[in-house]
Design a protein around this motif. Structure first.
Motif, PDB file in Angstrom:
ATOM      1  N   ILE A 135       2.952   6.343  -2.227  1.00  0.00           N
ATOM      2  CA  ILE A 135       3.958   7.286  -1.743  1.00  0.00           C
ATOM      3  C   ILE A 135       4.308   8.354  -2.780  1.00  0.00           C
ATOM      4  CG2 ILE A 135       5.903   5.826  -2.432  1.00  0.00           C
ATOM      5  CD1 ILE A 135       5.782   7.835   0.799  1.00  0.00           C
ATOM      6  N   ASP A 136       4.317   8.015  -4.071  1.00  0.00           N
ATOM      7  CA  ASP A 136       4.663   9.020  -5.087  1.00  0.00           C
ATOM      8  C   ASP A 136       3.639  10.144  -5.131  1.00  0.00           C
ATOM      9  OD1 ASP A 136       7.086   8.311  -7.053  1.00  0.00           O
ATOM     10  OD2 ASP A 136       6.201   6.457  -6.323  1.00  0.00           O
ATOM     11  N   ARG A 137       2.356   9.778  -5.065  1.00  0.00           N
ATOM     12  CA  ARG A 137       1.314  10.809  -5.083  1.00  0.00           C
ATOM     13  C   ARG A 137       1.389  11.678  -3.826  1.00  0.00           C
ATOM     14  NH1 ARG A 137      -3.456  12.121  -7.420  1.00  0.00           N
ATOM     15  NH2 ARG A 137      -3.262  10.405  -8.909  1.00  0.00           N
ATOM     16  N   GLU A 138       1.600  11.046  -2.674  1.00  0.00           N
ATOM     17  CA  GLU A 138       1.699  11.806  -1.437  1.00  0.00           C
ATOM     18  C   GLU A 138       2.886  12.777  -1.484  1.00  0.00           C
ATOM     19  OE1 GLU A 138       1.903   8.857   1.605  1.00  0.00           O
ATOM     20  OE2 GLU A 138      -0.110   8.111   1.208  1.00  0.00           O
ATOM     21  N   ALA A 175      -2.718   5.688  -7.729  1.00  0.00           N
ATOM     22  CA  ALA A 175      -1.280   5.460  -7.885  1.00  0.00           C
ATOM     23  C   ALA A 175      -0.696   6.214  -9.073  1.00  0.00           C
ATOM     24  CB  ALA A 175      -1.000   3.967  -8.048  1.00  0.00           C
ATOM     25  N   VAL A 176      -1.500   6.498 -10.082  1.00  0.00           N
ATOM     26  CA  VAL A 176      -1.006   7.143 -11.308  1.00  0.00           C
ATOM     27  C   VAL A 176      -0.987   8.656 -11.116  1.00  0.00           C
ATOM     28  CG1 VAL A 176      -1.449   7.530 -13.766  1.00  0.00           C
ATOM     29  CG2 VAL A 176      -1.760   5.255 -12.771  1.00  0.00           C
ATOM     30  N   LEU A 177       0.126   9.279 -11.531  1.00  0.00           N
ATOM     31  CA  LEU A 177       0.312  10.710 -11.341  1.00  0.00           C
ATOM     32  C   LEU A 177       0.143  11.477 -12.649  1.00  0.00           C
ATOM     33  CD1 LEU A 177       3.569  10.686  -9.174  1.00  0.00           C
ATOM     34  CD2 LEU A 177       1.209  10.388  -8.423  1.00  0.00           C
ATOM     35  N   GLU A 187       0.825  -1.207   0.000  1.00  0.00           N
ATOM     36  CA  GLU A 187       0.000   0.000   0.000  1.00  0.00           C
ATOM     37  C   GLU A 187       0.857   1.254   0.000  1.00  0.00           C
ATOM     38  OE1 GLU A 187      -1.724   3.504   1.598  1.00  0.00           O
ATOM     39  OE2 GLU A 187      -0.436   2.211   2.813  1.00  0.00           O
ATOM     40  N   ARG A 188       1.957   1.247   0.776  1.00  0.00           N
ATOM     41  CA  ARG A 188       2.825   2.421   0.843  1.00  0.00           C
ATOM     42  C   ARG A 188       3.458   2.711  -0.506  1.00  0.00           C
ATOM     43  NH1 ARG A 188       2.412   6.265   2.665  1.00  0.00           N
ATOM     44  NH2 ARG A 188       0.307   5.584   2.287  1.00  0.00           N
ATOM     45  N   PHE A 189       3.975   1.679  -1.182  1.00  0.00           N
ATOM     46  CA  PHE A 189       4.666   1.917  -2.443  1.00  0.00           C
ATOM     47  C   PHE A 189       3.707   2.268  -3.578  1.00  0.00           C
ATOM     48  CE2 PHE A 189       8.163  -0.765  -0.484  1.00  0.00           C
ATOM     49  CZ  PHE A 189       8.972   0.338  -0.236  1.00  0.00           C
ATOM     50  N   ALA A 190       2.425   1.938  -3.419  1.00  0.00           N
ATOM     51  CA  ALA A 190       1.436   2.346  -4.419  1.00  0.00           C
ATOM     52  C   ALA A 190       0.995   3.793  -4.232  1.00  0.00           C
ATOM     53  CB  ALA A 190       0.221   1.422  -4.359  1.00  0.00           C
TER      54      ALA A 190
END
Length: 372
Positions: A246-249, A281-283, A241-244
């Motif tokens: 973390i990029d958006r956060e 997850a997608v940015l 969950e974190r790796f899905a």
């Protein structure tokens, strides 16, 4: 001691450091410790790959030192105390010192979820020393961080590495991540993650055989002296969950809202958003005008996960919806005609497949997206 959504956060009044527990597991033990490492006057670090020799660490000021440092009229001040406690967050401030340097650490503890914030204000006066912030975790399964449009698994042997907006330690079940704002250096060994904050070599010096790095009869300017402020956010949870997420956060936390002197009446209709995607997850990493075409828009999507994702991109201001099959770790650039509503995938130079074929060019990114 603070409890938020099943997580217990403790700031020690003895050390000023943070302990983080989730359920029965301790995620972080005595974290956010400011380490002072031995360094030398070479600003390029030409002959080193790591900085591991600890000379000392910042310790809490005593009450008299804390009051004097803060410039108070009262003779004493507790070095660890709550300075804010409202409906949104609690703020704990801790005051540290090391020789002639000082450090103010503020823990920004949310009341209702979200990452834990850290504000680190350093008054740095050390020479030929390296300041790192250490986060000891029990997670020794891997050490990973964000790079440009990707994620890299680093070697956890204490060597200095470079990343972008986040870095994490993890095992098969849990991950602990630090989101940063302009802190690019880090290392990790035995589950302890260290962020590189400040170095104070000479400006400048060059190693030449056995000559001293700097003249020994004068003052030489040093790098990173004086007051510096760093903002970090800590987050932990199930690794997948974190790796899905973390990029958006990290992207969101690094995009501060613009403050305007504006007083709307509150009447009328709110305008629609510019762009939305239906996968967390997608940015959307870029929305801009196309090069040399005023009515053409460019939208760039990035999938930072190892799983392919089917995404719906909505552009309410244009009345347009497009579906895109995002490949694992894929960068997808869409060319959107605001007049005809046509959506075409292009490469990073904004060239269509036909344009690349005419030029005999190799596509910068393999196109596998289908649009409807």
């Amino acid at each position: 001691r603070f409890a938020v959504d099943g997580t217990v956060l403790s700031v020690s009044t003895i050390t000023g450091l943070l302990t983080w527990q989730t359920g029965t597991r301790t995620v972080l033990q005595e974290g956010a410790s400011a380490l002072v490492l031995r360094d030398n006057a070479d600003p390029w670090g030409m002959q080193v790959r790591s900085f591991r020799e600890i000379e000392g660490r910042f310790a809490l000021l005593d009450p008299n030192e804390a009051a004097a440092f803060c410039g108070l009229t009262a003779p004493t001040l507790a070095p660890v105390r709550v300075i804010e406690d409202g409906a949104v967050r609690t703020v704990v401030e801790a005051l540290f010192g090391y020789r002639s340097s000082r450090l103010v650490l503020r823990y920004l503890l949310p009341k209702h979820g979200g990452p834990l914030g850290l504000e680190v204000r350093v008054f740095w006066n050390e020479k030929d020393r390296f300041l790192k912030l250490a986060f000891p975790t029990p997670m020794t399964g891997g050490y990973r961080g964000q790079v440009s449009y990707g994620t890299e698994d680093f070697t956890a042997d204490g060597s200095e590495n470079v990343g972008q907006q986040w870095v994490a330690t993890h095992d098969a079940e849990q991950a602990f991540a630090v989101i940063n704002q302009g802190v690019y250096g880090h290392d990790c060994q035995a589950g302890e993650l260290r962020l590189s904050l400040l170095r104070s070599p000479a400006y400048s010096a060059h190693p030449i055989l056995d000559r001293p790095l700097v003249p020994q009869d004068r003052n030489i300017p040093r790098i990173d002296q004086g007051e510096r402020v760093f903002t970090l956010w800590l987050t932990a949870g199930p690794a997948a969950e974190r790796f899905a997420s973390i990029d958006r956060e990290a992207l969101s936390l690094n995009r501060h809202p613009m403050a305007l002197s504006f007083f709307p009446s509150g009447t009328g209709t709110a305008p629609p958003p510019l762009a939305q995607v239906d996968d967390h997850a997608v940015l959307i990493t870029a929305i801009k005008r196309a090069e040399g075409a005023a009515r053409i828009w460019i939208a760039r999507l990035y999938n930072p996960t190892a799983k392919g994702r089917r995404v719906t991109l909505r552009l309410p201001v244009l009345g347009l919806t497009a579906r895109c099959n995002c490949t694992p770790w894929g960068i997808h650039t869409l060319r959107i005609d605001g007049h005809t509503k046509q959506v075409v995938e292009v490469d990073l130079l904004e060239r269509t497949k036909a344009q690349r074929k005419r030029l005999g060019a190799t596509p910068a990114v393999r196109v596998k997206t289908r649009l409807k």
